[in-house]
Scaffold this active site. Sequence first.
Site, PDB file in Angstrom:
ATOM      1  CD  GLN A 162      -2.748   1.028   2.562  1.00 14.77           C
ATOM      2  OE1 GLN A 162      -3.697   0.261   2.545  1.00 14.77           O
ATOM      3  NE2 GLN A 162      -2.456   1.754   3.622  1.00 14.77           N
ATOM      4  CD  GLU A 205      -2.177   7.626   2.683  1.00 10.82           C
ATOM      5  OE1 GLU A 205      -0.963   7.349   2.702  1.00 10.82           O
ATOM      6  OE2 GLU A 205      -2.990   7.188   3.510  1.00 10.82           O
ATOM      7  CG  ASP A 244       0.898   0.663   5.884  1.00 15.37           C
ATOM      8  OD1 ASP A 244       0.781  -0.555   6.132  1.00 15.37           O
ATOM      9  OD2 ASP A 244       0.000   1.494   6.113  1.00 15.37           O
ATOM     10  CD  GLU A 285       1.415   1.659   9.152  1.00 14.80           C
ATOM     11  OE1 GLU A 285       2.210   2.634   9.179  1.00 14.80           O
ATOM     12  OE2 GLU A 285       0.204   1.795   8.882  1.00 14.80           O
ATOM     13  CG  ASP A 314      -2.849   1.119  10.635  1.00 11.99           C
ATOM     14  OD1 ASP A 314      -3.782   1.382  11.393  1.00 11.99           O
ATOM     15  OD2 ASP A 314      -2.847   1.459   9.427  1.00 11.99           O
ATOM     16  CE  LYS A 339      -4.216   4.860  10.220  1.00 10.64           C
ATOM     17  NZ  LYS A 339      -4.508   3.682   9.371  1.00 10.64           N
ATOM     18  NE  ARG A 368      -7.555   5.920   8.903  1.00 12.10           N
ATOM     19  CZ  ARG A 368      -8.309   4.902   9.337  1.00 12.10           C
ATOM     20  NH1 ARG A 368      -8.951   5.017  10.489  1.00 12.10           N
ATOM     21  NH2 ARG A 368      -8.401   3.768   8.668  1.00 12.10           N
ATOM     22  CB  SER A 369      -6.204   6.982   2.642  1.00 15.77           C
ATOM     23  OG  SER A 369      -7.332   6.248   3.053  1.00 15.77           O
ATOM     24  CE  LYS A 390       1.699   5.541   7.185  1.00 14.03           C
ATOM     25  NZ  LYS A 390       0.666   4.497   7.165  1.00 14.03           N
TER      26      LYS A 390
END
Length: 413
Positions: A162, A205, A244, A285, A314, A339, A368-369, A390
Amino acid sequence: MTAPAPGRIAQVRLRRIFDSRGNPTVEAEILTDRGERAVAGSPSGASRGAHEVRPFPEGGVEVAQERFRERLRDRLVGQALGDQAGFDATLRETDGSSDLSTLGGNTTTALSICYALATARAQELPLWRSLAGASRDPPVFPALVGNVLNGGVHALGGPDIQEFLVLAEAPEISWAVEGMVAVHREVGLRLRERFPHAALGRGDEGGWVSPLGNLETLGLLVGACQTVQDRGLRAGLSLRPGLDLAASEFFRDGRYVYREQTLDRAGQIGFVEGLTDRFHLAYVEDPLDQEDFEGFAELTARLGRGGRTWVVGDDLYTTDPDRVARGMGLASTNAVLLKVNQVGTLTETRRVVTRAEAAGAWTVCSHRSGETPDAWLAHLPLAFGSRGLKTGVLGGERMAKLNELVRLRSRES
Ligand code: 2PG
Ligand code: MG
């Protein structure tokens, strides 16, 4: 959690806004009886962990707004500022479900953060200092984790992994931002050389998306980090590659299914260990499926050998205090991603920090995305003593957090 502050909630609203993907989300607004105003939006994930709270009730944002008006608003009006734990408990109690499916985790997140901001305003303090009290003085600024190439569910046509990340550390936060941008640019140049006639895009992102496979993409990132590092842009700037994997997204029937290969659990552990050794990955991650606490522990033990690669949970933890306690007990990871909207309140996020810290693990505050241009995220690493922040590298909604951190740094010096 926060020192008592003068003032009460005079008005509170929950409005429907849109995130960086164009999906509806919520923004809370609090007006205090002394005339201060605070506003906070909640982001949304696309690769959500199975154990996250529900972002919205069945029916979406409009149902969340209706329930807020009918069940919550009147309970919040008149509440004193300065009692974050009490406020967050009201949110939880009113919701009544374990996964926040009545009000939605995005609703409670926006309200929880907004209340913290209103308290900070009333105290005339920056958010981070209001949340931290005296315990984090002087503040330690985090390393930055930025997204350079996108894949998985954040990018159409990209690799299975990802996120291809850069871990940037520097004596000055703005130098770390510059370093991440330089790596992003270098990757762009290399992609143009490689695909002179292709239309290259960016993912959710802000990272590049290319038709390259997983290993080639990683090779590109690693080369770009090295080139920029060798330029010696700034004294003490370190730019190291990371991933990640968000491995749950391509875990099917007990196997990790990549474009190029299918691996069983032992194969996946060996694969990630091999990548980490070969490419000197500094940050890894979600390398395994979100239920495999033991597999994580095995990999963490192996990667612990040479230097300390950050092994980060995560989807594994979803910022859930109980899951983090389990992972810490097994030494599943040496770092925990935070998060707020995975768990729904600042108070529960803080509980996770306490558990991670007690086990000697680092925390990393994360975007978050699907983001909003809110900047509150930049305050959390300072409030929680987190080792990392991040965000993406580029895009207004990502840069908003980085610029806020730069702002906080300049105010502290
Ligand atoms: C992640 C995040 C953010 P999402 O997996 O770490 O990069 O993605 O917000 O889609 O869960
Ligand atoms: Mg992740």
